[in-house]
Design an enzyme around this catalytic site. Structure first.
Site, PDB file in Angstrom:
ATOM      1  N   TYR A  90       0.957  -0.681   0.104  1.00  0.00           N
ATOM      2  CA  TYR A  90      -0.267  -0.401   0.337  1.00  0.00           C
ATOM      3  C   TYR A  90       0.798   0.838   0.115  1.00  0.00           C
ATOM      4  CZ  TYR A  90      -4.091  -2.841   1.484  1.00  0.00           C
ATOM      5  OH  TYR A  90      -5.175  -3.950   1.184  1.00  0.00           O
ATOM      6  N   TYR A 106       0.056  -9.660   1.049  1.00  0.00           N
ATOM      7  CA  TYR A 106       1.148  -9.646   1.456  1.00  0.00           C
ATOM      8  C   TYR A 106       1.503 -10.596   2.787  1.00  0.00           C
ATOM      9  CZ  TYR A 106      -3.161  -6.340   2.655  1.00  0.00           C
ATOM     10  OH  TYR A 106      -3.934  -5.789   3.689  1.00  0.00           O
ATOM     11  N   ARG A 152      -2.192 -11.970   4.211  1.00  0.00           N
ATOM     12  CA  ARG A 152      -3.330 -12.087   3.555  1.00  0.00           C
ATOM     13  C   ARG A 152      -3.404 -12.205   1.843  1.00  0.00           C
ATOM     14  NH1 ARG A 152      -7.593  -8.215   4.623  1.00  0.00           N
ATOM     15  NH2 ARG A 152      -8.555 -10.064   4.501  1.00  0.00           N
ATOM     16  N   HIS A 193      -7.452  -9.290  -2.145  1.00  0.00           N
ATOM     17  CA  HIS A 193      -8.067  -8.397  -1.768  1.00  0.00           C
ATOM     18  C   HIS A 193      -8.244  -6.650  -2.744  1.00  0.00           C
ATOM     19  CE1 HIS A 193      -5.694  -7.856   1.544  1.00  0.00           C
ATOM     20  NE2 HIS A 193      -5.905  -6.435   1.887  1.00  0.00           N
ATOM     21  N   HIS A 208     -10.240  -3.323  -0.651  1.00  0.00           N
ATOM     22  CA  HIS A 208     -11.073  -2.222  -0.117  1.00  0.00           C
ATOM     23  C   HIS A 208     -12.216  -1.420  -0.506  1.00  0.00           C
ATOM     24  CE1 HIS A 208      -8.499  -3.487   3.706  1.00  0.00           C
ATOM     25  NE2 HIS A 208      -7.463  -3.821   2.882  1.00  0.00           N
TER      26      HIS A 208
HETATM   27 FE   LIG Z   1      -5.906  -4.934   3.127  1.00  0.00          FE
END
Ligand SMILES: [Fe+2]
Length: 225
Positions: free
Chosen positions: A108, A147, A155, A158, A160
């Protein structure tokens, strides 16, 4: 005294519709289908730690290019599209959809993300769109990478979402089908029987799209819209 009102189950309604054979579904039946078949709601999920602190100036629906830059984001292009509906299946027009996600490497653009993989200077990472009269939305983005969240936990890919309907707000995440990490993810698995409602459908690209891209179809069901 009137008999107590009894709602037909979805199965009963469908059986009735089948029993009608080739007959067009009459107006009262159409409204019954619309009113009584309550759709499975999209489950709420945690916002997570990477909601952007500084939202980029460019936050349009194409996350694969940033205005003023020449390059394109790395990774698999996906066209993420669907509708926002209420539990009766009616479109929610004017819903505000915010999306944020990791890049293709699983990082991110956020100061709290310490994952040691590259940032992508051409990836927008965040976008906003307003649904149209049919409740439709559409983003062009990149399939996010998985990640790590600890030494032994990852995870799955995905995306958000923070969705503001007319009555309801929903913070949630969507996932990709057939990802082995899905079944190992505590957030995904905590959804229980709601899991399916959080997974998009992956379809081949239509002919006007990039031939190596994918379409990911995912509808959002808000209870009151
Ligand atoms: Fe996330």
């Amino acid at each position: 005294m009137n008999p107590p009102r009894r709602f037909l189950s979805r199965r009963e309604i469908l059986e009735t519709a089948v029993a009608l054979g080739g007959l067009a579904i009459t107006h009262p039946m159409r409204s019954l289908l619309a009113q009584e078949v309550k759709r499975q709601l999209t489950p709420e999920q945690v916002m997570g730690p990477f909601y952007p602190i500084i939202r980029p100036l460019d936050h349009d629906a194409d996350l694969t290019i940033i205005k003023g830059k020449q390059g394109h984001a790395q990774g698999k292009v996906i066209h993420l599209t669907g509708r926002v509906l209420n539990s009766k299946g009616e479109p929610v027009r004017g819903a505000r959809i915010e999306l944020w996600q990791a890049n293709t490497h699983g990082r991110y653009d956020h100061p709290s993300d310490t994952n040691q993989v590259p940032l992508d200077p051409n990836f927008q990472g965040y976008g906003v769109q307003i649904t149209d009269a049919e409740g439709r939305y559409r983003f062009k983005t990149i399939k996010p990478g998985a990640y790590p969240t600890g030494p032994y936990t990852m995870r799955p890919p995905h995306i958000h979402f923070d969705i503001m309907g007319k009555n309801d707000r929903l913070v949630t995440q969507t996932y990709f089908p057939n990802e082995p990490l899905n079944e190992k993810d505590s957030i995904f698995m905590s959804l229980g029987s709601d899991k399916d409602a959080a997974v998009g459908k992956v379809l081949p690209p239509t002919k006007e799209l990039e031939p190596d891209s994918l379409v990911v179809a995912w509808d959002v069901i808000l209870d009151r819209g």
